[in-house]
Scaffold this active site. Structure first.
Site, PDB file in Angstrom:
ATOM      1  N   GLU A  54      91.908 -52.485  -2.048  1.00 58.55           N
ATOM      2  CA  GLU A  54      91.839 -51.710  -0.904  1.00 58.55           C
ATOM      3  C   GLU A  54      91.195 -50.494  -0.734  1.00 58.55           C
ATOM      4  OE1 GLU A  54      96.009 -51.182   0.146  1.00 58.55           O
ATOM      5  OE2 GLU A  54      96.399 -53.188   0.518  1.00 58.55           O
ATOM      6  N   GLU A 193      98.694 -59.854  -1.639  1.00 55.91           N
ATOM      7  CA  GLU A 193     100.220 -59.360  -1.673  1.00 55.91           C
ATOM      8  C   GLU A 193     100.755 -59.508  -0.760  1.00 55.91           C
ATOM      9  OE1 GLU A 193     100.283 -55.201  -2.453  1.00 55.91           O
ATOM     10  OE2 GLU A 193      98.814 -55.259  -4.325  1.00 55.91           O
TER      11      GLU A 193
END
Length: 240
Positions: A54, A193
């Site tokens: 990220e 995730e």
């Protein structure tokens, strides 16, 4: 020696030291592989090595693709066929509704389009963290809790010939649409995730019952409306 499947990708490489150094220096990438991968190849099945978790968009974004390429070259040099990718959040998209309109934002498009081209050429997946909970939290008036928890029995979002009964698959297909528009027609998405909080958060939707419901419903799904015949590899974060 027996092998043990790793149930999540290798810990992503990211910080102000590693990504820039790997991106700039093939010797540094080679040393990283020799130190962090080679000692474990006989006992661990590496599913993927990720350059960054990220970090797109962000200050490290421009280092991601060069680091991916250096790592890929270092792995190939020692005869290891391990996928190399990066992990992105769903907010790399500028548009996500309806799913077919999905496209990368103006801030992420230059980086993501180049990454998608690399993944397409190498047949590597793109890893995406997908959290319907946060989308629900941001728009509780527009997104029903049933839609976010896979509990809707009817199509909530009609997108051309495709219909969506849950937010999770809608979010994944929005990324698929963006990837395809960027030239990644064969790039596979791995959900690195997903999950639902059992406490904290808004204090209402974040409950043990909702977390249990989300995870149970999640594992019953395979493929997406946009890619119905393609298994959607998914990792739940986290069980405690």
């Amino acid at each position: 020696m027996s092998q043990m499947d790793v149930e999540q990708p290798v810990t992503p490489i990211q910080n102000e030291k590693f990504l820039p150094n790997i991106a700039a220096d093939p010797v540094y990438a080679k040393t990283w592989v020799e130190t962090n991968v080679m000692p474990h190849v006989d006992t661990t099945f590496f599913t993927c090595i990720c350059a960054g978790n990220e970090v797109i968009p962000g200050d490290l974004a421009n280092y991601v693709l060069p680091a991916m390429k250096k790592l890929d070259a270092a792995l190939k040099a020692v005869g290891r066929k391990i996928h190399v990718s990066t992990v992105v959040p769903s907010n790399v998209l500028g548009t996500s509704y309806p799913p077919s309109a999905g496209e990368f934002s103006a801030a992420t498009a230059p980086v993501m389009e180049a990454i998608v081209a690399f993944l397409e050429a190498e047949s590597y997946p793109l890893l995406v963290n997908v959290y319907p909970y946060f989308a629900y939290l941001d728009s509780p008036v527009d997104i029903s809790l049933d839609y976010a928890l896979f509990n809707s029995n009817k199509v909530v979002v009609k997108d051309g010939e495709l219909g969506y009964k849950n937010l999770f698959l809608s979010m994944v297909d929005a990324v698929y649409a963006a990837v395809e528009k960027a030239g990644g027609s064969t790039v596979r998405i791995v959900v690195s995730e997903t999950g639902w909080p059992s406490a904290g958060g808004d204090g209402v939707a974040a409950t043990i019952d909702n977390a249990r419901m989300y995870n149970i419903n999640l594992i019953s799904h395979s493929g997406t409306p946009r890619r119905p015949g393609e298994n959607l590899e998914t990792y739940i974060f986290a069980f405690v």
